[in-house]
Each structure stands twice: as C-alpha cells, then as structure tokens.
Design an enzyme around this catalytic site. Structure first.
Site, PDB file in Angstrom:
ATOM      1  N   CYS A   1       0.962  -1.089  -0.029  1.00  0.00           N
ATOM      2  CA  CYS A   1       0.011  -0.031   0.112  1.00  0.00           C
ATOM      3  C   CYS A   1       0.988   1.099   0.011  1.00  0.00           C
ATOM      4  O   CYS A   1       0.524   2.273  -0.096  1.00  0.00           O
ATOM      5  CB  CYS A   1      -0.961   0.029   1.172  1.00  0.00           C
ATOM      6  SG  CYS A   1      -2.098  -1.445   1.310  1.00  0.00           S
TER       7      CYS A   1
ATOM      8  N   HIS B   1      -3.091   7.234   3.550  1.00  0.00           N
ATOM      9  CA  HIS B   1      -3.695   6.089   3.228  1.00  0.00           C
ATOM     10  C   HIS B   1      -4.878   5.615   3.817  1.00  0.00           C
ATOM     11  O   HIS B   1      -5.162   5.722   5.151  1.00  0.00           O
ATOM     12  CB  HIS B   1      -2.502   4.880   3.509  1.00  0.00           C
ATOM     13  CG  HIS B   1      -2.811   3.685   2.936  1.00  0.00           C
ATOM     14  ND1 HIS B   1      -3.323   3.298   2.194  1.00  0.00           N
ATOM     15  CD2 HIS B   1      -2.817   2.561   3.762  1.00  0.00           C
ATOM     16  CE1 HIS B   1      -3.684   1.943   1.762  1.00  0.00           C
ATOM     17  NE2 HIS B   1      -3.267   1.450   3.048  1.00  0.00           N
TER      18      HIS B   1
ATOM     19  N   ASN C   1      -9.990  -0.020   1.029  1.00  0.00           N
ATOM     20  CA  ASN C   1      -8.543   0.186   1.103  1.00  0.00           C
ATOM     21  C   ASN C   1      -8.250  -0.324  -0.491  1.00  0.00           C
ATOM     22  O   ASN C   1      -8.265  -1.277  -0.797  1.00  0.00           O
ATOM     23  CB  ASN C   1      -7.984  -0.612   2.247  1.00  0.00           C
ATOM     24  CG  ASN C   1      -6.274  -0.706   2.131  1.00  0.00           C
ATOM     25  OD1 ASN C   1      -5.718  -0.228   1.046  1.00  0.00           O
ATOM     26  ND2 ASN C   1      -5.742  -1.235   3.060  1.00  0.00           N
TER      27      ASN C   1
HETATM   28  O1  UT7 Z   1      -3.089  -1.185   3.863  1.00  0.00           O
HETATM   29  C1  UT7 Z   1      -2.528  -2.296   4.963  1.00  0.00           C
HETATM   30  C2  UT7 Z   1      -3.653  -3.239   5.097  1.00  0.00           C
HETATM   31  N1  UT7 Z   1      -4.135  -3.769   6.244  1.00  0.00           N
HETATM   32  C3  UT7 Z   1      -4.767  -2.797   7.191  1.00  0.00           C
HETATM   33  O2  UT7 Z   1      -4.672  -1.740   7.190  1.00  0.00           O
HETATM   34  C4  UT7 Z   1      -5.497  -3.761   8.324  1.00  0.00           C
HETATM   35  C5  UT7 Z   1      -5.148  -3.083   9.554  1.00  0.00           C
HETATM   36  N2  UT7 Z   1      -6.049  -3.461  10.738  1.00  0.00           N
HETATM   37  C6  UT7 Z   1      -7.331  -3.125  10.885  1.00  0.00           C
HETATM   38  O3  UT7 Z   1      -7.840  -2.315   9.966  1.00  0.00           O
HETATM   39  C7  UT7 Z   1      -8.318  -3.722  11.939  1.00  0.00           C
HETATM   40  O4  UT7 Z   1      -7.455  -4.677  12.636  1.00  0.00           O
HETATM   41  C8  UT7 Z   1      -9.194  -4.713  11.376  1.00  0.00           C
HETATM   42  C9  UT7 Z   1     -10.250  -4.037  10.669  1.00  0.00           C
HETATM   43  C10 UT7 Z   1      -8.871  -5.682  10.309  1.00  0.00           C
HETATM   44  C11 UT7 Z   1      -9.858  -5.461  12.592  1.00  0.00           C
HETATM   45  O5  UT7 Z   1     -10.286  -4.526  13.605  1.00  0.00           O
HETATM   46  P1  UT7 Z   1      -9.755  -4.941  15.084  1.00  0.00           P
HETATM   47  O6  UT7 Z   1     -10.497  -3.972  15.863  1.00  0.00           O
HETATM   48  O7  UT7 Z   1      -8.287  -5.273  15.137  1.00  0.00           O
HETATM   49  O8  UT7 Z   1     -10.311  -6.241  15.267  1.00  0.00           O
HETATM   50  P2  UT7 Z   1      -9.857  -7.833  15.713  1.00  0.00           P
HETATM   51  O9  UT7 Z   1      -8.866  -8.557  14.541  1.00  0.00           O
HETATM   52  O10 UT7 Z   1      -9.288  -7.659  17.166  1.00  0.00           O
HETATM   53  O11 UT7 Z   1     -11.325  -8.766  15.646  1.00  0.00           O
HETATM   54  C12 UT7 Z   1     -12.227  -8.544  16.676  1.00  0.00           C
HETATM   55  C13 UT7 Z   1     -13.324  -9.835  16.368  1.00  0.00           C
HETATM   56  C14 UT7 Z   1     -12.612 -11.047  16.206  1.00  0.00           C
HETATM   57  O12 UT7 Z   1     -13.529 -11.904  16.889  1.00  0.00           O
HETATM   58  P3  UT7 Z   1     -12.873 -12.349  18.208  1.00  0.00           P
HETATM   59  O13 UT7 Z   1     -11.943 -13.257  17.999  1.00  0.00           O
HETATM   60  O14 UT7 Z   1     -13.100 -11.182  19.128  1.00  0.00           O
HETATM   61  O15 UT7 Z   1     -14.286 -13.301  18.717  1.00  0.00           O
HETATM   62  C15 UT7 Z   1     -12.790 -11.314  14.640  1.00  0.00           C
HETATM   63  O16 UT7 Z   1     -13.004 -12.639  14.473  1.00  0.00           O
HETATM   64  O17 UT7 Z   1     -13.938  -9.302  15.303  1.00  0.00           O
HETATM   65  C16 UT7 Z   1     -14.097 -10.763  14.382  1.00  0.00           C
HETATM   66  N3  UT7 Z   1     -13.975 -10.159  12.741  1.00  0.00           N
HETATM   67  C17 UT7 Z   1     -14.997  -9.947  12.297  1.00  0.00           C
HETATM   68  N4  UT7 Z   1     -16.594  -9.810  12.856  1.00  0.00           N
HETATM   69  C18 UT7 Z   1     -17.677  -9.438  11.788  1.00  0.00           C
HETATM   70  C19 UT7 Z   1     -13.141 -10.108  11.969  1.00  0.00           C
HETATM   71  N5  UT7 Z   1     -13.420  -9.817  10.951  1.00  0.00           N
HETATM   72  C20 UT7 Z   1     -14.839  -9.681  10.974  1.00  0.00           C
HETATM   73  C21 UT7 Z   1     -15.844  -9.273   9.971  1.00  0.00           C
HETATM   74  N6  UT7 Z   1     -17.042  -9.266  10.508  1.00  0.00           N
HETATM   75  N7  UT7 Z   1     -15.596  -8.906   8.907  1.00  0.00           N
END
Ligand code: UT7
Length: 329
Positions: free
Chosen positions: A115, A255, A285
C-alpha cells in the site's frame, strides 16, 4: 548543480463502476454493516469484473492526469506503476500502460511496496527529475486486490477495494512542489500481510489452489498496531528534514486503510479532522491506489490550493511506510 524543484502538475484517478456494499457482503460472509463501519469506516467499495485489470485502471487514471497536466503521452519520459497486483508477473504493468496510453518515448517499470507503492513511486520519480535525467514522469498507484481476495475470509474481504490514481511530475517554480520524503521498511514483518503462493517461493500448483494460498493473508491486528506506530512518525520525519512541524501542515492526505488509524495519526499530529482527507467510506482500502485517488479527489473538491503545505502518508505490506511533504503548485 541546479536544484530542480519537482511538483505534481496533474492528477487523475479511476474507480471501477461496480459498487459492493457492506449489505452485499453480509450475504457472502458472517459479517455485518455495523461491524465493518465501526471497525474500519468502510461503507462500500468498488470492484472490477473480469474485463478490468490493474493496467486498465492505471491507464485511465494516467489519461486523466495527462489531461489535467495538459501534456501529451509523447512527452512522458518515464512511467512508474506502484502495484502488487500486476496484470502479469511479466511484462510489467508499467509497460502495458505505456502501450495503452501511447507513451512511446517513456521507459517503464513497476514498483512493489504494498500500500506504500504510490509513496515509494512518487519519491523515486521525483529523483529522476531532480537529477535532470528526465523532464516528465508519470507516477501511478493502483491495485486490483479483489482478484487476490478470499471472498470466504471475513477478516480480509470486507477491507479492500479496487482503483488507481496517477500524477504527472515535472519541474516547477522554486520553493514549490515535493519538498521532502521519508521512506521505511521492516522486512521482519513480511508474513503479516502476504500473498503466499504464485511466486518463486511457492509456485502455483493444484495444492496451493486447494489451500487458497493465492489470496491475501493478513494478521489485521498486528498490521493495525504497526500502522499506528509509524503513521505520525513518518510524517514528522519528512517534516523535520525541511525544518517544518505538524502545525505547519495545511492538509493531510493519508492512506485510506482504516478510519481509526487515520484518526489516531491525526490526533498524534494534532491536526484537526477537517484538514484530513477521508474517502474510505466510498472506496475501502485500494492499496497503492489509495493516496493517489485521495489526492486527486481532494484537489478536484478544491480542498488544496496553491501554496498549501500538504503531507501524504502510507503504510503497507513489506512491511513498508512512506511520507512526503509538498508545497502545492
Ligand atoms: O494497507 C494495509 C492493509 N491492512 C490494514 O490496514 C489492516 C489493519 N487492521 C485493521 O484495520 C483492523 O485490525 C481490522 C479492521 C482488520 C480489525 O479490527 P480489530 O479491532 O483489530 O478487530 P480484531 O482483529 O481484534 O477482531 C475482533 C473480532 C474477532 O472476533 P473475536 O476473536 O474477538 O471473537 C474477529 O473474528 O472481530 C471478528 N471479525 C469480524 N467480525 C465481523 C473479524 N472480521 C470480521 C468481520 N465481521 N468482517
């Protein structure tokens, strides 16, 4: 040697017409509009179909940038395409774009920095003009991540969209243009955001296809922590090199990966939200396309005016990060 000031004299962008909303995704994976909006700020994204590849989006963005800059394709000396989703492993997407836009006098190469691809490409393109080697450089950031997305993996498929943006670089009036860059990399975090198969490490086979290894794998949480660590620091590093401070900034074009990451960076830099460009709700993104598209939109919406001090900042696979500061021409 004369210090040649280099600036962006034209911008353009292209988003594919098909819209995929959070509601559409609710029907595909176990997710909700509410989760996606609150965790990322995304409401919808643009997705290509089988007829549109990275070079198609890049070429259209390039045509629009050349129109904006009022230059012909023949004037372009170099095309750099920041992408990690090339049409083919080879030829480069930059060469395909060169053919499509008729930039017959241009050299062309791709640059892979995830990215951060647009930031890296902007920094590299600038050097070619600063040294007097070239006069006009076309810098494009674009990705077609939907083709590398596992549409059964809710952790990644809700986050990405397709699109490309372009900028024409040229000599500009002294004191204006791209004043500073800061680029960084940390290869030790490479596995956090990776397309495992299809390269020389793990060539395509029936087994790799069966295991869905040709799709993006990401540890979102770790990438998030990395992003909030580097975003504001990268901007500060780029500003410091030219004796400026965050309070000197008129505008920030970050970004568009996650609204929470953007807000965190803005808070750390003490920049009010009205000075930060955001379009993540519409496009998600778009990887290397993100900053290039955002800059083009910010410009077209009249948010950036001549003399403004504007910073760009991005992060991504590699891991990589990059920031730039310019005095808008
Ligand atoms: O350009 C670089 C590319 N990448 C990025 O920029 C990604 C950077 N990371 C992020 O933006 C965030 O970490 C995310 C948006 C991907 C996730 O947010 P988070 O607050 O870090 O959530 P998490 O990964 O801690 O997940 C929380 C929960 C999990 O469930 P449990 O384990 O707490 O029960 C996930 O399984 O949310 C769950 N989860 C979802 N639930 C509904 C993960 N994806 C989803 C989804 N819908 N799409």
């Amino acid at each position: 040697m004369k210090n040649i000031a280099v600036g962006i004299i034209g911008t353009g962008s292209y988003l594919p017409p098909t819209i995929l909303t959070n509601r559409d995704l609710e029907k595909m994976v176990d997710t909700s509009d509410e989760w996606i909006r609150t965790r990322s700020g995304i409401m919808e994204r643009r997705i290509t179909g089988p007829d549109i590849a990275t070079s198609d989006m890049a070429a259209e963005a390039a045509r629009r940038a050349m129109d904006d800059a009022k230059i012909t394709p023949e004037e372009i000396d170099l095309i750099i395409v920041g992408t990690v989703t090339p049409d083919n492993a080879y030829p480069s997407t930059a060469c395909t774009v060169q053919r499509k836009i008729g930039a017959v006098n241009a050299a062309a190469f791709d640059l892979a920095a995830g990215c951060s691809g647009y930031m890296y490409s902007l920094a590299v393109g600038t050097q070619f003009i600063k040294t007097g080697f070239y006069k006009k450089v076309l810098v494009i950031g674009g990705d077609n991540l939907s083709k590398f997305t596992d549409w059964t993996d809710r952790a990644t498929c809700v986050l990405f969209g397709d699109g490309a943006g372009a900028a024409v670089l040229s000599e500009v009036e002294e004191g204006y243009g791209l004043l500073s860059f800061h680029l960084g990399a940390d290869g030790s975090g490479g596995d956090l955001l990776i397309l495992p198969a299809g390269g020389s490490r793990m060539p395509a086979s029936e087994e790799t296809v069966r295991q869905r290894l040709h799709y993006t794998r990401m540890n979102g949480h770790e990438v998030y922590k990395f992003a909030v660590r580097v975003m504001d620091k990268a901007v500060k590093e780029a500003l410091e090199k030219i004796g400026m401070k965050p309070e000197d900034l008129d505008y920030l074009v970050p970004h568009q990966a996650n609204i929470r990451i953007i807000n965190h960076a803005a808070r750390r830099l003490k920049i009010p939200t009205e000075k930060v460009f955001v379009n993540i709700h519409k496009y998600a993104n778009t990887s290397a396309g993100s900053i290039a598209i955002a800059l083009d939109e910010a410009k077209r919406q009249g948010m950036i005016k001549r003399g403004d001090i504007v910073a760009f900042v991005g992060f991504g696979a590699g891991l990589t990060w990059g920031a730039g500061v310019c005095r808008w021409v």
